[in-house]
Design an enzyme around this catalytic site. Structure first.
Site, short mmCIF file in Angstrom:
data_model
loop_
_atom_site.label_atom_id
_atom_site.label_comp_id
_atom_site.label_asym_id
_atom_site.label_seq_id
_atom_site.Cartn_x
_atom_site.Cartn_y
_atom_site.Cartn_z
N ASP A 9 19.70 -21.00 -16.06
CA ASP A 9 20.85 -21.82 -16.45
C ASP A 9 21.88 -21.68 -15.34
OD1 ASP A 9 19.57 -22.40 -18.82
OD2 ASP A 9 20.56 -20.81 -19.94
N ASP A 27 15.73 -27.30 -28.65
CA ASP A 27 16.62 -26.15 -28.77
C ASP A 27 16.71 -25.79 -30.24
OD1 ASP A 27 17.13 -26.14 -26.07
OD2 ASP A 27 18.97 -27.30 -26.22
#
Length: 260
Positions: free
Chosen positions: A130, A11
């Protein structure tokens, strides 16, 4: 039987690798290019770069990081974050990405998935989902568990049922699903096995389990109970709690087919 894949996830925020819990409280975890080079030496099967604030901040995609990584790393590279259109995808592939991961833009423009898969091929179009658990809005049972799709780096709920969305993007030509449980992300309490299994049983394209890996058993369960095709992890690799080699040796000893 195809081999199961182990995928470190980087990330990226402001040019640095970060890791948080449930998408919050981010900690620095190093330089993305150096991290990718390390995982290449470790024989990870693939690597994923996600610019986690690009869509929310309406920034451009991180072409420089991708280019520098592709020059020195020889495993498949998936890149997501800030992708808005076909030209962004073209630029990323040109910079050296093997696949692109699309989340927010796919929800905002459902035709993008179809156009992208037709233009560049399904094999390089990954849809990132997500998903967060919610109750009380499912029919026929008001107590049944459902998962809602979130966009903009987990900041914005959409009201879209995650499993239905997975089926929709599969029909539109997506080649793979990167499925992150927002409830389990960064907790190290294990993947959301129920979520992963429902996706794996409902779709015909590969499912990458993401969110919650804390130990070797969790990864094993993602493959056996969750029926995932690949397991993605971040914290346990970034902070050297486990190596790729340890994970693969453990899985092989448990009868899971992996590339050593």
């Amino acid at each position: 039987m195809l081999t199961k894949r182990i995928i470190p996830c980087l990330d990226v925020k402001d040019g640095r690798v970060v890791k948080g819990v449930k998408f919050l409280n981010l900690r620095d975890a190093g330089d993305p290019v150096e991290a990718a080079q390390f995982y290449d030496r470790e024989k990870a099967d693939e690597i994923v770069f996600l610019d986690i604030t690009a869509s929310f901040e309406k920034r451009n995609i991180m072409l420089d990081v991708v280019r520098k990584t592709a020059e020195t790393v020889f495993m498949p590279l998936t890149v997501g974050g800030g992708i808005r259109n076909l030209e962004d995808i073209r630029q990323l592939l040109k910079a050296g990405a093997d696949k692109v991961s699309i989340n927010t833009a796919a929800v905002e423009d459902v035709e993008l998935v179809k156009k992208a898969s037709e233009k560049f091929g399904s094999q390089c179009i990954v849809i990132a989902i997500d998903a967060k658990r919610s109750r009380g809005r499912s029919r026929p049972s008001p107590t049944a568990v459902r998962w809602e799709v979130y966009v903009h780096g987990g900041r914005a709920p959409t009201g879209i049922d995650a499993i239905k969305w997975g089926k929709d993007v599969q029909k539109m030509g997506a080649g793979e699903i990167l499925l992150t449980s927002m409830d389990m992300d960064g907790t190290k309490n294990g993947y959301d096995i129920e979520l992963t299994r429902k996706f794996s049983e409902s779709l015909n394209i590969p499912i990458i389990a993401s969110g919650g890996a804390g130990n070797l058993e969790h990864i094993y369960e993602a493959f056996t109970k969750g029926k995932a095709d690949a397991a993605l992890a971040a914290s346990i690799f970034h902070y050297k709690e486990y190596s790729i080699k340890e994970v693969k040796k453990y899985l092989k000893g448990k009868g899971v087919k992996v590339r050593i």
